[in-house]
Design an enzyme around this catalytic site. Structure first.
Site, short mmCIF file in Angstrom:
data_model
loop_
_atom_site.label_atom_id
_atom_site.label_comp_id
_atom_site.label_asym_id
_atom_site.label_seq_id
_atom_site.Cartn_x
_atom_site.Cartn_y
_atom_site.Cartn_z
N ASP A 81 -9.01 -3.78 -6.76
CA ASP A 81 -8.55 -3.07 -5.56
C ASP A 81 -9.50 -1.90 -5.27
O ASP A 81 -9.67 -1.01 -6.09
CB ASP A 81 -7.13 -2.56 -5.78
CG ASP A 81 -6.48 -2.04 -4.51
OD1 ASP A 81 -7.16 -1.35 -3.73
OD2 ASP A 81 -5.27 -2.29 -4.31
N HIS B 211 -7.72 -4.94 -1.72
CA HIS B 211 -6.47 -4.22 -1.47
C HIS B 211 -5.45 -5.01 -0.65
O HIS B 211 -4.25 -4.97 -0.94
CB HIS B 211 -6.79 -2.90 -0.75
CG HIS B 211 -5.63 -1.98 -0.60
ND1 HIS B 211 -4.99 -1.39 -1.69
CD2 HIS B 211 -4.98 -1.51 0.50
CE1 HIS B 211 -4.00 -0.61 -1.25
NE2 HIS B 211 -3.98 -0.67 0.07
N SER C 263 0.84 -1.20 0.00
CA SER C 263 0.00 0.00 0.00
C SER C 263 0.88 1.25 0.00
O SER C 263 1.76 1.37 -0.84
CB SER C 263 -0.96 -0.05 1.20
OG SER C 263 -1.94 0.94 1.10
#
Length: 297
Positions: free
Chosen positions: A212, A242, A90
């Site tokens: 995502d 995600h 991330s």
């Protein structure tokens, strides 16, 4: 789901190839625990540290201090191990890119659910106002609260995470809330990385979910098309959201990461690996979108 009340670092000693693993914004190494254990079982030394000012449980600081902390962790590993690779998840992927720019001697770079912009399908419509809100009194009061699907396509795990987030400020898929200053600094980091990415030559693996909900595939596509790596591989997933290190395809993520790290060691400097790997999942999704476009035409 048992978890510590305070975040802790992870370190699993292995061979002379160490992997520095950077978790997501205001979160903890728990996000990377499965991947760290898998890499260690494959022989790698896995290190997922806490970074002051970036990790859960520490007061937010400027993104420059995040990069400095990551550099210190990298240098400590480089003193002990022959090869050091960098892995980020991330916003941790943006931090990994910034670190690779500062330490170009890194063996390889693994970017998971790369986030340079919060532009996924589940992001609230008011997200674009947050940089403005940072300069108002809301800066000290407002926090973004995580909500379903919590980065997870797996419904059973999603239910467990929902319960965990009621008990703690963080879980294995991230924090329950993120402050406005942290989000602002993450935006600053992403802006800097967009400028630096062309100068990064480190071998690079990008793994991103097509669906995502936090960061759209445009994030991964931007880096894949601009990074200066000679050995580049891009893998698309179609059964995850995600948090790909915890979701349905976590084994694929772990296996492909280990494979790439070993291949990177073996690649000769003159080899041309820039052709990305296009998965069957992506090809199938592109066909679906094309068919949908024809129906609407």
């Amino acid at each position: 789901m048992n978890q510590p009340t305070q975040p802790t670092s992870l370190f699993f000693p292995g061979d002379d190839h160490a992997v520095l693993m950077l978790h997501g914004l205001s979160s903890s190494p728990l996000e990377l625990r499965f991947l760290a254990r898998y890499l260690n079982a494959e022989g790698f030394t896995a290190c997922a540290p806490l970074l002051p000012g970036y990790s859960a449980g520490s007061k937010e600081t400027a993104m420059e201090t995040w990069i400095d902390a990551a550099v210190r962790e990298y240098d400590a590993l480089a003193e002990r191990f022959t090869h050091v690779s960098i892995c980020g998840l991330s916003i941790g992927s943006a931090l990994a890119l910034a670190l690779a720019h500062r330490r170009p001697q890194a063996q390889s770079l693994v970017l998971l659910s790369l986030t340079l912009s919060y532009d996924g399908w589940a992001i609230p419509w008011y997200r674009f106002l947050l940089n403005w809100a940072y300069y108002t009194p809301m800066r000290k009061r407002w926090r973004y609260r995580e909500a379903a699907p919590f980065g997870l396509r797996n419904e059973a795990l999603r239910a467990k995470i929902a319960r965990a987030m009621q008990r703690s400020d963080f879980s294995e898929v991230g924090p329950s809330t993120i402050s406005l200053p942290a989000l602002h600094e993450a935006s600053r980091l992403a802006s800097e990385v967009r400028i630096l990415v062309r100068d990064i030559k480190t071998d690079c693996l990008i793994v991103h979910a097509i669906d995502d909900e936090t960061s759209s595939p445009r994030n991964a596509q931007f880096v894949a098309s601009h990074i200066g790596a000679a050995f580049l591989r891009t893998i698309w997933l179609d059964d995850s959201y995600h948090m790909i290190t915890s979701d349905n395809e976590r084994e694929i993520v772990a296996r492909e990461t280990a494979l790439f790290l070993r291949e990177s060691q073996a690649v000769r400097s003159g080899d041309d690996g820039r052709q990305p790997v296009v998965s069957k999942a992506l090809a199938r999704r592109l066909r679906q979108l094309a068919a949908l476009g024809k129906e609407r035409a």
